[in-house]
Design a protein around this motif. Sequence first.
Motif, PDB file in Angstrom:
ATOM      1  N   SER A   1       0.862  -1.181   0.000  1.00 47.57           N
ATOM      2  CA  SER A   1       0.000   0.000   0.000  1.00 47.57           C
ATOM      3  C   SER A   1       0.902   1.235   0.000  1.00 47.57           C
ATOM      4  CB  SER A   1      -0.884  -0.001   1.246  1.00 47.57           C
ATOM      5  OG  SER A   1      -0.096   0.186   2.408  1.00 47.57           O
ATOM      6  N   LYS A   2       0.337   2.401  -0.219  1.00 46.28           N
ATOM      7  CA  LYS A   2       1.112   3.656  -0.181  1.00 46.28           C
ATOM      8  C   LYS A   2       1.738   3.847   1.187  1.00 46.28           C
ATOM      9  CE  LYS A   2      -1.593   5.961  -3.738  1.00 46.28           C
ATOM     10  NZ  LYS A   2      -2.540   7.020  -4.056  1.00 46.28           N
ATOM     11  N   GLU A   3       0.990   3.502   2.242  1.00 44.21           N
ATOM     12  CA  GLU A   3       1.500   3.631   3.612  1.00 44.21           C
ATOM     13  C   GLU A   3       2.690   2.714   3.857  1.00 44.21           C
ATOM     14  OE1 GLU A   3      -1.775   2.998   2.903  1.00 44.21           O
ATOM     15  OE2 GLU A   3      -2.595   4.991   3.313  1.00 44.21           O
ATOM     16  N   GLU A   4       2.626   1.503   3.301  1.00 47.65           N
ATOM     17  CA  GLU A   4       3.726   0.551   3.473  1.00 47.65           C
ATOM     18  C   GLU A   4       4.965   0.991   2.701  1.00 47.65           C
ATOM     19  OE1 GLU A   4       1.276  -3.594   4.321  1.00 47.65           O
ATOM     20  OE2 GLU A   4       1.498  -2.884   2.238  1.00 47.65           O
ATOM     21  N   VAL A   5       4.803   1.607   1.543  1.00 49.20           N
ATOM     22  CA  VAL A   5       5.935   2.146   0.777  1.00 49.20           C
ATOM     23  C   VAL A   5       6.608   3.240   1.595  1.00 49.20           C
ATOM     24  CG1 VAL A   5       6.616   3.446  -1.292  1.00 49.20           C
ATOM     25  CG2 VAL A   5       5.000   1.542  -1.488  1.00 49.20           C
ATOM     26  N   ILE A   6       5.814   4.106   2.202  1.00 49.52           N
ATOM     27  CA  ILE A   6       6.359   5.187   3.041  1.00 49.52           C
ATOM     28  C   ILE A   6       7.066   4.594   4.256  1.00 49.52           C
ATOM     29  CG2 ILE A   6       5.728   7.133   4.544  1.00 49.52           C
ATOM     30  CD1 ILE A   6       3.431   7.694   2.479  1.00 49.52           C
ATOM     31  N   ALA A   7       6.439   3.593   4.903  1.00 48.95           N
ATOM     32  CA  ALA A   7       7.047   2.948   6.076  1.00 48.95           C
ATOM     33  C   ALA A   7       8.382   2.302   5.702  1.00 48.95           C
ATOM     34  CB  ALA A   7       6.101   1.904   6.649  1.00 48.95           C
ATOM     35  N   PHE A   8       8.447   1.658   4.533  1.00 48.06           N
ATOM     36  CA  PHE A   8       9.691   1.050   4.084  1.00 48.06           C
ATOM     37  C   PHE A   8      10.765   2.124   3.869  1.00 48.06           C
ATOM     38  CE2 PHE A   8      12.537  -0.042   0.562  1.00 48.06           C
ATOM     39  CZ  PHE A   8      13.165  -1.148   1.090  1.00 48.06           C
TER      40      PHE A   8
END
Length: 188
Positions: free
Chosen positions: A70-77
Amino acid sequence: SNKKTRRKHCLSKHVVNSCCYYFVCTFDSSRNRLRTFVGKHCVFEMIKELVQLSKDCIEEMKANCEMRLSKEEVIAFNDAKHCHICQGCFCDDESKKNAKVRDHDHRTGKFRGAAHACCNINYTYNRYVPVVFHNLRGYDGHLIIKEAWRLLGGKSIDVIPNSTEKFMSFKIGHLRFIDSFQFMGSSL
């Protein structure tokens, strides 16, 4: 008296009349089940079913679903400063083995977090199905090995002996039998 008997025939024979196992699925409790076996060949039938169950489980563990972020997971990564497996930091001068990679559950495809490449590669599930058995070292372990030998003809049976009479654990195909009694501080 301590006199030896002169009898040359068997006085008695232990015949198993029933056995069971309880299957526990760690990711889907709806798959948990109790299976009972009754009759002259109950241990053989149980081992046969457990061997097939282990093959099915191992095959399922080999799945590798595509990761979807998800977009949030890309940012978290991108924002991650530490490996979620070893908790070590990601340094600027990273070698290939310590490079930051995306770790995911191969069965579901779910993103787990940022990880070092070497941590990610070494982070695997067991490729065996544990069978926890109470007092396996005692008499019952021999019954299981005897029937497994009959089923498999000795192939795929590995034993870790404690002595010639007792076994610490043994492996039948993808099944690894361990004795819960060895891990308890006292008896039941």
